[in-house]
Motif scaffolding. Structure first.
Motif, mmCIF file in Angstrom:
data_model
loop_
_atom_site.group_PDB
_atom_site.id
_atom_site.type_symbol
_atom_site.label_atom_id
_atom_site.label_comp_id
_atom_site.label_asym_id
_atom_site.label_seq_id
_atom_site.Cartn_x
_atom_site.Cartn_y
_atom_site.Cartn_z
ATOM 1 N N CYS A 33 0.722 -1.311 -0.050
ATOM 2 C CA CYS A 33 0.099 0.052 0.075
ATOM 3 C C CYS A 33 0.959 1.203 -0.029
ATOM 4 N N PRO A 34 0.598 2.184 -0.542
ATOM 5 C CA PRO A 34 1.501 3.415 -0.921
ATOM 6 C C PRO A 34 1.745 4.243 0.441
ATOM 7 N N GLY A 35 2.898 4.647 0.674
ATOM 8 C CA GLY A 35 3.539 5.275 1.813
ATOM 9 C C GLY A 35 4.626 5.789 1.883
ATOM 10 N N GLY A 36 5.098 6.055 2.907
ATOM 11 C CA GLY A 36 6.687 6.357 3.085
ATOM 12 C C GLY A 36 7.055 7.292 4.327
ATOM 13 N N GLN A 37 8.211 7.698 4.278
ATOM 14 C CA GLN A 37 8.685 8.433 5.608
ATOM 15 C C GLN A 37 8.187 9.889 5.585
ATOM 16 N N GLN A 117 -8.486 -9.753 -2.720
ATOM 17 C CA GLN A 117 -7.410 -10.301 -3.576
ATOM 18 C C GLN A 117 -6.027 -9.795 -3.398
ATOM 19 N N ALA A 118 -6.050 -8.747 -2.579
ATOM 20 C CA ALA A 118 -4.772 -7.845 -2.316
ATOM 21 C C ALA A 118 -3.842 -8.803 -1.716
ATOM 22 N N LEU A 119 -4.086 -9.641 -0.822
ATOM 23 C CA LEU A 119 -3.226 -10.536 -0.229
ATOM 24 C C LEU A 119 -2.365 -11.608 -1.195
ATOM 25 N N ASN A 120 -3.011 -11.757 -2.398
ATOM 26 C CA ASN A 120 -2.822 -12.589 -3.370
ATOM 27 C C ASN A 120 -1.263 -11.927 -3.977
ATOM 28 N N PRO A 125 6.079 -10.235 4.714
ATOM 29 C CA PRO A 125 5.277 -10.737 5.813
ATOM 30 C C PRO A 125 4.749 -9.524 6.765
ATOM 31 N N ALA A 126 5.471 -8.417 7.056
ATOM 32 C CA ALA A 126 5.125 -7.465 7.539
ATOM 33 C C ALA A 126 4.126 -6.652 6.958
ATOM 34 N N ILE A 127 4.042 -6.580 5.593
ATOM 35 C CA ILE A 127 3.074 -5.818 4.855
ATOM 36 C C ILE A 127 1.900 -6.670 4.774
ATOM 37 N N ARG A 128 2.088 -7.833 4.931
ATOM 38 C CA ARG A 128 0.725 -8.712 4.845
ATOM 39 C C ARG A 128 0.132 -8.668 6.425
#
Length: 160
Positions: A33-37, A117-120, A125-128
């Motif tokens: 998913c988009p994002g950042g510092q 369907q995003a988890l496909n 692991p951390a993002i999941r």
């Protein structure tokens, strides 16, 4: 006295009216998913809006927070030399209000994906774990403390 060093980051689950989620494919992290510092002097909302626009071309409004995450492991960056400090990440639900999908210097692809369907596509692991916290959101903010190196391990998982 030495001040502690932490990275503060924000991420947005952008959900459109069709129930699809915005995902971006990064150079190092796969689908996320988009994002950042958050930059020095920048507030969390402005940072999130900026990061989503930069990475995907989509303009958003921030709705609510659903998760607070800590990566308390200290490890080396992709260059194998630079130390990466503890990260504090705040994840928000956002709604798209404009813009057009486009990639950036940080992303090689971006698309709308069915919520279930995003988890496909998300393999880290951390993002999941963070996306799962979104799927399970019941009005209580999730707090997860984990390390990613040498292996992903959840150290604490609770609501706050």
């Amino acid at each position: 006295m030495a001040w502690p060093t932490h990275i503060v980051a924000v991420s947005g689950i952008v959900e459109n009216e069709q129930g699809q989620i915005l995902l971006v494919k990064t150079q190092h992290g796969g689908w996320v998913c988009p994002g950042g510092q958050v930059e020095v002097g920048e507030n969390l909302m402005d940072a999130l809006i900026r990061e989503i626009k930069e990475e995907s071309g989509i303009e958003v409004v921030v709705s609510h927070i659903f998760g607070v995450f800590s990566n308390t492991g200290v490890h080396k960056w992709h260059d194998g030399v630079t130390g990466v400090p503890t990260k504090v990440m705040l994840d928000f639900v956002c709604k798209p209000v404009g813009g057009q999908l486009c990639t950036s210097e940080e992303t090689s692809d971006c698309r709308w994906v069915a919520k279930d369907q995003a988890l496909n596509l998300i393999t880290a692991p951390a993002i999941r774990a963070r996306y799962q916290a979104y799927l399970e959101f019941d009005g209580k903010t999730q707090y997860i403390d984990y390390v990613t190196k040498p292996n992903f391990e959840v150290k604490l998982n609770r609501t706050i």
